[in-house]
Scaffold this motif. Sequence first.
Motif, PDB file in Angstrom:
ATOM      1  N   GLN A  32       0.804  -1.182   0.062  1.00 63.61           N
ATOM      2  CA  GLN A  32       0.120   0.071   0.094  1.00 63.61           C
ATOM      3  C   GLN A  32       0.808   1.341   0.011  1.00 63.61           C
ATOM      4  O   GLN A  32       2.131   1.333   0.136  1.00 63.61           O
ATOM      5  N   ILE A  33       0.356   2.457  -0.035  1.00 64.68           N
ATOM      6  CA  ILE A  33       0.832   3.851  -0.187  1.00 64.68           C
ATOM      7  C   ILE A  33       1.522   4.130   1.143  1.00 64.68           C
ATOM      8  O   ILE A  33       2.679   4.112   1.344  1.00 64.68           O
ATOM      9  N   PRO A  34       0.624   4.138   2.308  1.00 64.37           N
ATOM     10  CA  PRO A  34       1.190   4.805   3.415  1.00 64.37           C
ATOM     11  C   PRO A  34       1.938   3.564   4.280  1.00 64.37           C
ATOM     12  O   PRO A  34       1.743   2.391   3.913  1.00 64.37           O
ATOM     13  N   LEU A  35       2.567   3.917   5.407  1.00 62.62           N
ATOM     14  CA  LEU A  35       3.174   2.982   5.989  1.00 62.62           C
ATOM     15  C   LEU A  35       2.238   2.369   7.383  1.00 62.62           C
ATOM     16  O   LEU A  35       1.826   1.216   7.291  1.00 62.62           O
ATOM     17  N   GLY A  36       1.307   3.271   8.006  1.00 58.30           N
ATOM     18  CA  GLY A  36       0.309   2.995   8.786  1.00 58.30           C
ATOM     19  C   GLY A  36      -0.775   2.212   8.306  1.00 58.30           C
ATOM     20  O   GLY A  36      -1.170   2.774   7.104  1.00 58.30           O
ATOM     21  N   ARG A  37      -1.521   1.422   9.106  1.00 55.70           N
ATOM     22  CA  ARG A  37      -2.852   0.892   8.445  1.00 55.70           C
ATOM     23  C   ARG A  37      -3.808   0.789   9.757  1.00 55.70           C
ATOM     24  O   ARG A  37      -3.133   0.150  10.754  1.00 55.70           O
ATOM     25  N   ARG A  38      -4.973   1.147   9.373  1.00 62.40           N
ATOM     26  CA  ARG A  38      -6.056   0.552  10.469  1.00 62.40           C
ATOM     27  C   ARG A  38      -6.398  -0.786  10.357  1.00 62.40           C
ATOM     28  O   ARG A  38      -6.124  -1.631   9.198  1.00 62.40           O
ATOM     29  N   PHE A  39      -7.189  -1.426  11.456  1.00 62.48           N
ATOM     30  CA  PHE A  39      -7.494  -2.717  11.431  1.00 62.48           C
ATOM     31  C   PHE A  39      -8.994  -2.887  10.817  1.00 62.48           C
ATOM     32  O   PHE A  39      -9.916  -3.056  11.500  1.00 62.48           O
ATOM     33  N   ARG A  40      -8.847  -2.499   9.630  1.00 58.23           N
ATOM     34  CA  ARG A  40     -10.425  -2.512   8.749  1.00 58.23           C
ATOM     35  C   ARG A  40     -10.932  -3.755   8.637  1.00 58.23           C
ATOM     36  O   ARG A  40     -12.276  -4.071   8.380  1.00 58.23           O
ATOM     37  N   ALA A  41     -10.188  -4.831   8.831  1.00 56.52           N
ATOM     38  CA  ALA A  41     -10.689  -6.183   8.821  1.00 56.52           C
ATOM     39  C   ALA A  41     -11.782  -6.615   9.699  1.00 56.52           C
ATOM     40  O   ALA A  41     -12.668  -7.545   9.550  1.00 56.52           O
ATOM     41  N   LEU A  42     -11.672  -5.995  10.892  1.00 56.51           N
ATOM     42  CA  LEU A  42     -12.421  -6.300  11.861  1.00 56.51           C
ATOM     43  C   LEU A  42     -13.859  -5.987  11.708  1.00 56.51           C
ATOM     44  O   LEU A  42     -14.606  -6.623  11.922  1.00 56.51           O
ATOM     45  N   LYS A  43     -14.016  -4.681  11.139  1.00 56.14           N
ATOM     46  CA  LYS A  43     -15.328  -4.408  10.901  1.00 56.14           C
ATOM     47  C   LYS A  43     -16.120  -5.146   9.645  1.00 56.14           C
ATOM     48  O   LYS A  43     -17.202  -5.408   9.563  1.00 56.14           O
ATOM     49  N   VAL A  44     -15.079  -5.543   8.531  1.00 49.94           N
ATOM     50  CA  VAL A  44     -15.675  -6.521   7.792  1.00 49.94           C
ATOM     51  C   VAL A  44     -16.023  -7.979   7.976  1.00 49.94           C
ATOM     52  O   VAL A  44     -17.101  -8.464   7.573  1.00 49.94           O
ATOM     53  N   TRP A  45     -15.301  -8.525   9.054  1.00 51.76           N
ATOM     54  CA  TRP A  45     -15.619  -9.674   9.617  1.00 51.76           C
ATOM     55  C   TRP A  45     -16.903  -9.588  10.464  1.00 51.76           C
ATOM     56  O   TRP A  45     -17.707 -10.539  10.286  1.00 51.76           O
ATOM     57  N   ILE A  46     -17.215  -8.614  11.185  1.00 56.28           N
ATOM     58  CA  ILE A  46     -18.031  -8.487  11.933  1.00 56.28           C
ATOM     59  C   ILE A  46     -19.470  -8.389  11.081  1.00 56.28           C
ATOM     60  O   ILE A  46     -20.666  -8.727  11.286  1.00 56.28           O
ATOM     61  N   VAL A  47     -19.284  -7.794  10.006  1.00 60.00           N
ATOM     62  CA  VAL A  47     -20.550  -7.360   8.954  1.00 60.00           C
ATOM     63  C   VAL A  47     -20.930  -8.647   8.532  1.00 60.00           C
ATOM     64  O   VAL A  47     -22.006  -9.134   8.143  1.00 60.00           O
ATOM     65  N   LEU A  48     -19.804  -9.351   7.827  1.00 69.48           N
ATOM     66  CA  LEU A  48     -19.991 -10.761   7.089  1.00 69.48           C
ATOM     67  C   LEU A  48     -20.852 -11.564   7.854  1.00 69.48           C
ATOM     68  O   LEU A  48     -21.583 -12.431   7.591  1.00 69.48           O
ATOM     69  N   ARG A  49     -20.384 -11.617   9.247  1.00 63.79           N
ATOM     70  CA  ARG A  49     -21.052 -12.840  10.194  1.00 63.79           C
ATOM     71  C   ARG A  49     -22.383 -12.341  10.522  1.00 63.79           C
ATOM     72  O   ARG A  49     -23.160 -13.118  10.623  1.00 63.79           O
ATOM     73  N   THR A  50     -22.446 -11.051  10.728  1.00 67.33           N
ATOM     74  CA  THR A  50     -23.877 -10.959  11.477  1.00 67.33           C
ATOM     75  C   THR A  50     -24.787 -10.662  10.378  1.00 67.33           C
ATOM     76  O   THR A  50     -26.085 -10.740  10.523  1.00 67.33           O
ATOM     77  N   ILE A  51     -24.460 -10.465   9.241  1.00 65.19           N
ATOM     78  CA  ILE A  51     -25.363 -10.398   8.014  1.00 65.19           C
ATOM     79  C   ILE A  51     -25.668 -11.274   7.235  1.00 65.19           C
ATOM     80  O   ILE A  51     -26.430 -11.851   7.044  1.00 65.19           O
ATOM     81  N   GLY A  52     -24.331 -12.026   7.042  1.00 67.97           N
ATOM     82  CA  GLY A  52     -24.378 -13.247   6.334  1.00 67.97           C
ATOM     83  C   GLY A  52     -24.590 -13.266   4.881  1.00 67.97           C
ATOM     84  O   GLY A  52     -24.858 -12.306   4.282  1.00 67.97           O
ATOM     85  N   ALA A  53     -23.810 -13.998   3.966  1.00 64.36           N
ATOM     86  CA  ALA A  53     -23.821 -14.204   2.547  1.00 64.36           C
ATOM     87  C   ALA A  53     -25.217 -13.831   1.980  1.00 64.36           C
ATOM     88  O   ALA A  53     -25.376 -13.151   0.978  1.00 64.36           O
ATOM     89  N   GLU A  54     -26.148 -14.586   2.519  1.00 60.45           N
ATOM     90  CA  GLU A  54     -27.554 -14.697   1.798  1.00 60.45           C
ATOM     91  C   GLU A  54     -28.208 -13.312   1.832  1.00 60.45           C
ATOM     92  O   GLU A  54     -28.531 -12.734   0.864  1.00 60.45           O
ATOM     93  N   ASN A  55     -28.088 -12.643   2.773  1.00 60.60           N
ATOM     94  CA  ASN A  55     -28.605 -11.386   3.144  1.00 60.60           C
ATOM     95  C   ASN A  55     -28.023 -10.197   2.151  1.00 60.60           C
ATOM     96  O   ASN A  55     -28.325  -9.218   1.821  1.00 60.60           O
TER      97      ASN A  55
END
Lengths: 508, 508
Positions: free
Chosen positions: B350-373
């Motif tokens: 990536q461009i910058p050095l620092g990076r946020r923990f974006r995967a956490l929100k993705v994980w929470i969304v995919l699990r609590t909403i689910g593929a079908e929805n």
Amino acid sequence: MDVNQFREFARSAVDFVADYLENIRDRPVLPSVEPGYLHKLLPEVVPEQPEQWQDVMKDIERVIMPGITNWQSPNFHAYYPTATSFPSIVGEMITSGLGIIGFSWICSPACTELEVVLMDWLGKFLDLPPSFLNCSEGPGGGVIQGSASEAILVAVLAAREQTVRRMKLDHPEMTESEIRGKLVSYSSDQSNSCVEKAGLLAAVPIRLIKADENGSLRGETLEAAILADIQSGLIPIICIATFGTTGTCAFDKMDELGPICKKYNIWLHIDAAYAGAALCCPELRSSMNGIDWADSFNFNLHKWMMVNFDCCAMWLKNADTLVEAFSVDRIYLSHQFQGESKAPDYRHWQIPLGRRFRALKVWIVLRTIGAENIRNNIRKQIKLAEMFENYVRADDRFEIVSARSMGLVCFRLKGDCSLTRQLLEKITERKKIYMIQATCNGKLMMRFVVAGLDPKESDVVFAWNEIAGESRKLLESTKIAPAEDVLTKLTNNFATTLTTAFHEEKLK
Amino acid sequence: MDVNQFREFARSAVDFVADYLENIRDRPVLPSVEPGYLHKLLPEVVPEQPEQWQDVMKDIERVIMPGITNWQSPNFHAYYPTATSFPSIVGEMITSGLGIIGFSWICSPACTELEVVLMDWLGKFLDLPPSFLNCSEGPGGGVIQGSASEAILVAVLAAREQTVRRMKLDHPEMTESEIRGKLVSYSSDQSNSCVEKAGLLAAVPIRLIKADENGSLRGETLEAAILADIQSGLIPIICIATFGTTGTCAFDKMDELGPICKKYNIWLHIDAAYAGAALCCPELRSSMNGIDWADSFNFNLHKWMMVNFDCCAMWLKNADTLVEAFSVDRIYLSHQFQGESKAPDYRHWQIPLGRRFRALKVWIVLRTIGAENIRNNIRKQIKLAEMFENYVRADDRFEIVSARSMGLVCFRLKGDCSLTRQLLEKITERKKIYMIQATCNGKLMMRFVVAGLDPKESDVVFAWNEIAGESRKLLESTKIAPAEDVLTKLTNNFATTLTTAFHEEKLK
């Protein structure tokens, strides 16, 4: 998930965060997992049906927390401090709830305008030259970038395009490719890795010039490099100076670099990612003389100003250079109020098109914490570093490698570098405190940075006990007699001074 | 602020966000403020003493909300949808509470590893070629970037450096400057503005080649441009194709572009910022044939996958090209587990050095909403766009400019462009719905995109009523008789079909 489930889930998450931060000292600062640990704990595909949020919360403790390095722990002494703070967490949540994208004024006027106002608040708080401020008459202005890496890249790119435009006018006999092929930039060999990376990304070689024995880039060295390049037919475009280098928190000599950059018509940028915040304390400004010489300046609010990552403040004396370099317009991005000076379209000031409403968390932090407490938090962290420095100085086994600077102490075991390396490995293995290594004038050293959400004297004592204890074991095992342990002697004395000087309860 | 004040403040903010999103239809989608409005409402300096969080919350309603464009409103039909969702908001808050920075594996193994796992989840969910996945044998892999702008810039820079390295080997007689001066890239004139900007930033000219009458970049046109450049001695490096252009959601013809890029050894990137998410619905894949040809691919989770901005998924068939192009190492960034394939140091991707923990929100969304929805949410939005399209088609005053694509309908008043311009101005002034203009084959048009947190049929009816009503007034004032109003006739019929097909309650 409906809105009432959200209220429950979010409250539970608030408590999770509150409990985590309140009891963060109970967790080892470093995780114990091996690479690949998480792959074994998760399924291989997205779940088809929704799962209960309660199960996800349980998995955060089971799956995620064992793999977290606790940056907010006061036992974290690596890199530089990275902020989070209670009001900043709330600000980040509200921002994600509003769900706006502020690439132009019309996309949410509040997003742009709050940033314009806050960058002036911050500029005045840091006593920056008025020509940097949005409220100044000229083309100066401030903007929030994601990180110092991006601010530096933006400066390099703007300087590059400005120079190319100028050279095309002055030297119509040269092609643009010829001009671009001759560009060159400067920084010190102590500057952050992102400076070198900015050079790679911008396709502009960056000369990493040798700093002096104190880690500072000096005017004479810079001028020699510039002259050699000009003699070779190259075109210097920018010098990236540093206030607070990553290795030892050294400060480049702006009063020397400034006149030279002016003489050779070179953009001067200052990366003050960590130390810049200290400009809000009048007594700490002396090491940062000469900002007036700079064309642009950045510091990270997410380092020392209690705003969570990512949040880097950047100012320019001539923000038009950005708009000229980066501006690409489309009819679908146009709106009625374009070009208003109080409503800049910040998308032209940065790398990406989209931008988050970062100003909101900054505003919430500055208001709920207040200027005095922000200053005192910085002063407290410096005092704690002084306390640590005194422990090191009073212990004959250790030496200070470069003078303590801001909240950073660079030290090592006397003797061969392998001793320091072994000590750091042992300490890292034990995971009670986290420091990283660096080198200075060829010597391997450890960096002790005061960090974490609310570091206290007792945390410094804890760290020193760990370091002194492991040193004793290491030196015994290598058959060198340990020196007298000075901890108890100094602690009582120093702690008293510190407590009377600061209002810790205000900084919680 | 202490931890208990935080609990109170954060709960209050949770309720603020919940109330805001629950009642978002009560607010005009566009703000009524003039540029500079906010400057008058705020003091000019940071407050010296802390203020109560309750006062800040009051000021959010007083100062901020009047200047918010309500992107999450279902009356927002501009640009493309931008996600937030209840679980994503919680995820963002937890991330800011953990306060970690994930530039290398050791900085928080969970941050890196969750991203590795989730990028495979997403790649499989979208049925991407296996060679893109982290779990594949080869050097392919996925990473979360901030935005499509950054993903595209990363692809351009990686392609640039790869070509320069290859040319230096193949043509030792050329200097690096000569090589860099001859580089050239391709995209269509319908691609997003960030593609052109990536060219500016990378200092690589991007030819914006004319798309066909359907907005698609075609193989023949690309090859002609490449051949002309090669004949002029230039060196083609990359073609940025689009799945879902910003103007009309058109799709470039990958099956034509792919073989040509292969023939001339050109990197092929696909920007599928909006439409890419639809690959999770098997029945929607047909317009996106030929992904196999791509070297890299990006889509935004913050557009159609219920994860709040910023969150752009990017995959590469050969991620080593990034590491080779962007890698800058320092001793203070080194750690024991470097180079492990399950623990990449994503800072090199990536461009910058620092990076946020974006995967956490993705994980929470995919699990609590689910593929079908998630699939059903995309299908619902497309159905709502079809419903709107039917209103337009049934009304003789209007014409569809280009065929509805995904959730986007491009339409205009028949006749002179000034009619459409006046209509859009009038609608924008009234602030009940927000659409933006674009042009297609020389005609000015309005873009109606289905967006917002939870758009319903009634929102489409509301929008159509607004558009039809204002059209009537406008056309009456210009003395053209309005055609029959078809709304009532169609709505009942269509609404029944839609309700039976989807499970709206699951998508809330």
